[in-house]
Scaffold this active site. Structure first.
Site, PDB file in Angstrom:
ATOM      1  N   HIS A  23       0.829  -1.206   0.000  1.00 26.56           N
ATOM      2  CA  HIS A  23       0.000   0.000   0.000  1.00 26.56           C
ATOM      3  C   HIS A  23       0.866   1.260   0.000  1.00 26.56           C
ATOM      4  CE1 HIS A  23      -3.964  -1.949   1.072  1.00 26.56           C
ATOM      5  NE2 HIS A  23      -3.111  -2.920   1.330  1.00 26.56           N
ATOM      6  N   ASP A 130      -5.628   6.161   1.283  1.00 27.80           N
ATOM      7  CA  ASP A 130      -5.872   4.770   0.896  1.00 27.80           C
ATOM      8  C   ASP A 130      -7.330   4.456   1.226  1.00 27.80           C
ATOM      9  OD1 ASP A 130      -5.994   1.825   1.097  1.00 27.80           O
ATOM     10  OD2 ASP A 130      -3.816   1.880   1.048  1.00 27.80           O
ATOM     11  N   TRP A 368      15.198 -11.254   0.777  1.00 27.85           N
ATOM     12  CA  TRP A 368      14.444 -10.235   0.043  1.00 27.85           C
ATOM     13  C   TRP A 368      15.266  -9.829  -1.172  1.00 27.85           C
ATOM     14  CZ3 TRP A 368       9.570  -9.803   0.379  1.00 27.85           C
ATOM     15  CH2 TRP A 368       8.880  -8.689  -0.126  1.00 27.85           C
ATOM     16  N   CYS A 369      14.619  -9.196  -2.145  1.00 24.47           N
ATOM     17  CA  CYS A 369      15.353  -8.848  -3.362  1.00 24.47           C
ATOM     18  C   CYS A 369      14.707  -7.644  -4.034  1.00 24.47           C
ATOM     19  CB  CYS A 369      15.389 -10.036  -4.324  1.00 24.47           C
ATOM     20  SG  CYS A 369      13.837 -10.273  -5.242  1.00 24.47           S
ATOM     21  N   TRP A 389      -1.150  -7.682  -5.696  1.00 25.36           N
ATOM     22  CA  TRP A 389      -1.350  -6.853  -6.875  1.00 25.36           C
ATOM     23  C   TRP A 389      -0.076  -6.183  -7.371  1.00 25.36           C
ATOM     24  CZ3 TRP A 389      -3.867  -7.059 -10.892  1.00 25.36           C
ATOM     25  CH2 TRP A 389      -4.049  -5.964 -11.753  1.00 25.36           C
ATOM     26  N   ASN A 390       0.754  -5.654  -6.468  1.00 24.01           N
ATOM     27  CA  ASN A 390       1.990  -5.034  -6.929  1.00 24.01           C
ATOM     28  C   ASN A 390       2.867  -6.047  -7.648  1.00 24.01           C
ATOM     29  OD1 ASN A 390       1.666  -2.318  -6.104  1.00 24.01           O
ATOM     30  ND2 ASN A 390       2.086  -2.893  -4.003  1.00 24.01           N
ATOM     31  N   GLN A 411      -6.240 -11.677  -3.377  1.00 21.34           N
ATOM     32  CA  GLN A 411      -5.327 -12.513  -4.167  1.00 21.34           C
ATOM     33  C   GLN A 411      -6.069 -13.647  -4.869  1.00 21.34           C
ATOM     34  OE1 GLN A 411      -2.362 -13.619  -1.261  1.00 21.34           O
ATOM     35  NE2 GLN A 411      -1.847 -11.472  -0.870  1.00 21.34           N
TER      36      GLN A 411
END
Length: 492
Positions: A23, A130, A368-369, A389-390, A411
Site C-alpha cells: 500500500h 488509501d 528479500w530482493c 497486486w503489486n 489474491q
C-alpha cells in the site's frame, strides 16, 4: 495593465497509506510525481509502520533526502498498535486503525492548518487516502478539505469487496457454520450476478468474507470502506485499463470518476517529471539482497524460476518443505525469496535436496530482493507468486507468466482473473505437494502450457508499455490526476 492578484498558493497534498508495503509503495510513487511538479507533500505513516521501519533500517529510512526536505515531510500518527502485532493480522490492523486514527489525524490537519499562519507554508489543499484508511476521508470532509481516494489493489479486487453487501443480502455471508469454510461445493457457488466478473465463484471473492461471525471486523470494515469511497471526489486505481476494462467499466456505475494510472511505476519510469530525490525513500522493512542479480547474470535466458510470496503472506512449515522439495526436483534453476517470517511460528530447516541444489549453484535462497529488477532480468522465465497486486503489475510490465498460489484477501480474485480472463498464468493447488509443484513448474517452463501463457504475458507487456509511455492511456490519466485534480485541490 498587469494583474495585481497574488499568485495561487502552492498545492499541499497529504497522502495517507495503509501500513503495508504493497500500500505504501504506490502512494510514495504518487508523492514523487506531486513533489516533482512543485507541490508540498506530507506523507503520513501510522506509528506501527514507522516504528517497524525504524527498527529494521534506522532513521535514514524515514528521513527525506536533503534535496527534497523543503517540500516533503513525514508525519506520524498514533494507531494503538503494538509492534508485536503481526503484519499478516489484517483484521487486527484494520480494526485498530479505524478505532484509533481519526482523532490524531484530525489533530494533524488542524496543526498543518495552524502552521500556515505567519509562515510561508501552504494550507492543505487535498488529502489522498488509501481506501482502507476511511478516517482520512472523514477528517478531510469535516475540515472542508477536498479528498480523493487511492485503491492500491486490483480493480477486480475492489469489485469483489464492493459486492460483500450483496453476499450478505443473499445469505451467503456469514457462512452458516464452520464446516462450510472447507466445503468445496459451497465455495464453488457461482456468482453470475457480479457485473464484469460473471465467472466468479464464492471461493474467488476476497477471502475476508469467509467468516461465521455476523459482526466480523473485516466484513463491516469493508462495507464502511466502500461507502466512503463512493462519496469521494475521485478514485485512483493502480491498474491497466486494457487489462481490467470490463471490471473498471462495471465499477464506474458505483463510484465517482475513476482514473486508471497503472502500472504507476512504469509511468514514472517513462516520465521526465518524477522526483528523483524521493526515489531514495526506503519503504521496505526487508534488506534487499542484490547478489541475486549477479547470480542471475550467470544463467541462460528464460531458465530461472523466481519464487516470492510477498511481504505479508505466511505458510506452514509443512508447506514450506513441499515448496522446497518441488523446487529441488523441478529441473530448472530457481531463485527463492524466503522472508525470515514467512513460516508461521517457527524456523523451518530447508531439506537436504534443496540445499544440495543451492550448493551446486542451481538454486539461490535470499530473504528479500529488488523484485522489479529480478522480474525484468533476461534469465527469469517464470514467477511463482501469491498474486499480490503489486507483484502482478510488476510481472505484467516484465512480461512474465505467473504460477499462482494465492493466500488471502483479493489474491484469490486476482488469481481467477489471471487464469480465466488475462490468460497469463496458471494456479497451484492450495494443498501444496512437492510433486505438483515440480510438475506445474516444468509445464510452465518447457511445456505447451508455458508457451501459451508466455505468449499472453508478452501481449500484456506490450499493452502496459503502450499505456505507460508518454501519451499513453495511463500516462494521460496520471497527468489528469496530478495536474487537474490533486494540484488544484480535488476540484473537478
Amino acid at each position: 495593465m498587469g494583474s495585481n492578484a497574488p499568485p495561487p498558493p502552492t498545492p499541499h497534498v497529504v497522502l495517507v497509506p495503509f501500513p503495508g508495503q504493497g500500500h505504501v509503495a504506490p502512494l510514495m510513487q504518487l508523492a514523487r510525481l506531486l513533489h516533482a511538479r512543485g507541490a508540498r507533500v506530507t506523507f503520513v505513516y501510522t506509528q506501527y509502520n514507522y516504528r517497524r521501519l525504524l527498527r529494521a533500517k534506522g532513521e535514514a529510512a524515514v528521513r527525506p533526502p536533503a534535496t527534497s526536505s523543503a517540500r516533503f515531510r513525514i508525519e506520524v500518527i498514533d494507531d494503538g498498535l503494538s509492534l508485536s502485532v503481526p503484519q499478516n493480522d489484517v483484521g487486527g490492523l484494520v480494526d485498530s486503525l479505524r478505532k484509533n486514527c481519526l482523532h490524531p489525524f484530525r489533530a494533524l490537519l488542524r496543526r498543518l492548518g495552524q502552521e500556515v499562519e505567519g509562515q510561508d507554508a501552504p494550507p492543505v489543499t487535498c488529502v489522498v487516502g488509501d481506501v482502507v484508511m476511511t478516517f482520512a476521508a472523514a477528517a478531510a470532509r469535516e475540515a472542508g478539505i477536498p479528498e480523493v481516494q487511492f485503491f492500491t489493489a486490483s480493480a477486480c479486487g475492489l469489485l469483489g469487496y464492493l459486492h460483500y453487501g450483496e453476499l450478505v443480502e443473499r445469505g451467503l455471508v456469514p457462512f452458516r457454520d464452520a464446516s462450510l469454510l472447507a466445503d468445496d461445493d459451497y465455495l464453488d457457488t457461482p456468482l453470475e450476478w457480479v457485473p464484469g466478473m460473471s465467472h466468479m465463484r464464492l471461493r474467488d471473492m476476497p477471502t475476508f468474507c469467509r467468516t461465521t461471525d455476523p459482526d466480523d471486523v473485516m466484513v463491516s470494515a469493508t462495507l464502511q470502506q466502500m461507502e466512503s469511497a463512493a462519496g469521494s471526489k475521485a478514485l485512483i486505481l493502480n491498474t491497466l485499463y486494457e487489462l481490467e476494462k470490463d471490471v473498471v467499466d462495471a465499477l464506474a456505475a458505483f463510484f465517482p470518476p475513476i482514473y486508471t494510472v497503472g502500472p504507476l511505476a512504469e509511468v514514472i519510469a517513462s516520465s521526465d517529471s518524477a522526483s528523483a530525490g524521493l526515489a531514495a525513500m526506503d519503504i521496505s522493512i526487508w534488506q534487499e539482497d542484490t547478489r541475486c542479480l549477479s547470480w542471475l547474470d550467470g544463467k541462460p535466458a528464460g531458465s530461472v524460476v523466481y519464487v516470492n510470496f510477498g511481504s505479508m503472506a505466511v505458510m506452514t512449515a509443512a508447506q514450506a518443505r513441499e515448496f522446497a522439495l518441488g523446487l529441488a526436483s523441478c529441473g530448472s534453476p530457481f531463485l527463492w525469496v524466503k522472508r525470515p517470517d514467512v513460516v508461521e511460528g517457527e524456523e523451518v530447516l530447508l531439506p537436504e535436496a534443496l540445499l544440495d541444489e543451492v550448493a551446486r549453484g542451481r538454486g539461490l535462497v535470499v530473504p528479500w530482493c529488488p523484485q522489479a529488477a529480478v522480474l525484468k532480468h533476461a534469465a527469469v522465465g517464470l514467477f511463482v507468486s501469491h498474486c499480490g497486486w503489486n507483484s502482478l503489475l510488476e510481472a505484467t510490465a516484465a512480461g512474465q507468466p505467473v504460477l499462482a498460489w494465492p493466500c488471502h484477501g483479493e489474491q484469490t480474485t486476482n488469481c481467477r482473473q489471471l487464469c480465466e480472463v488475462w490468460g497469463n498464468g496458471a494456479q497451484l493447488p492450495r494443498e501444496v505437494e512437492s510433486g505438483a509443484v515440480a510438475r506445474l513448474v516444468r509445464e510452465m517452463m518447457v511445456g505447451d502450457l508455458g508457451k501459451e501463457k508466455r505468449a499472453k504475458a508478452a501481449e500484456w507487456k506490450a499493452a502496459a508499455e503502450a499505456a505507460a509511455r508518454k501519451g499513453g492511456a495511463s500516462w494521460r490519466n496520471v497527468e489528469r490526476v496530478v495536474n487537474d485534480l490533486l494540484l488544484v485541490g480535488g476540484k473537478q
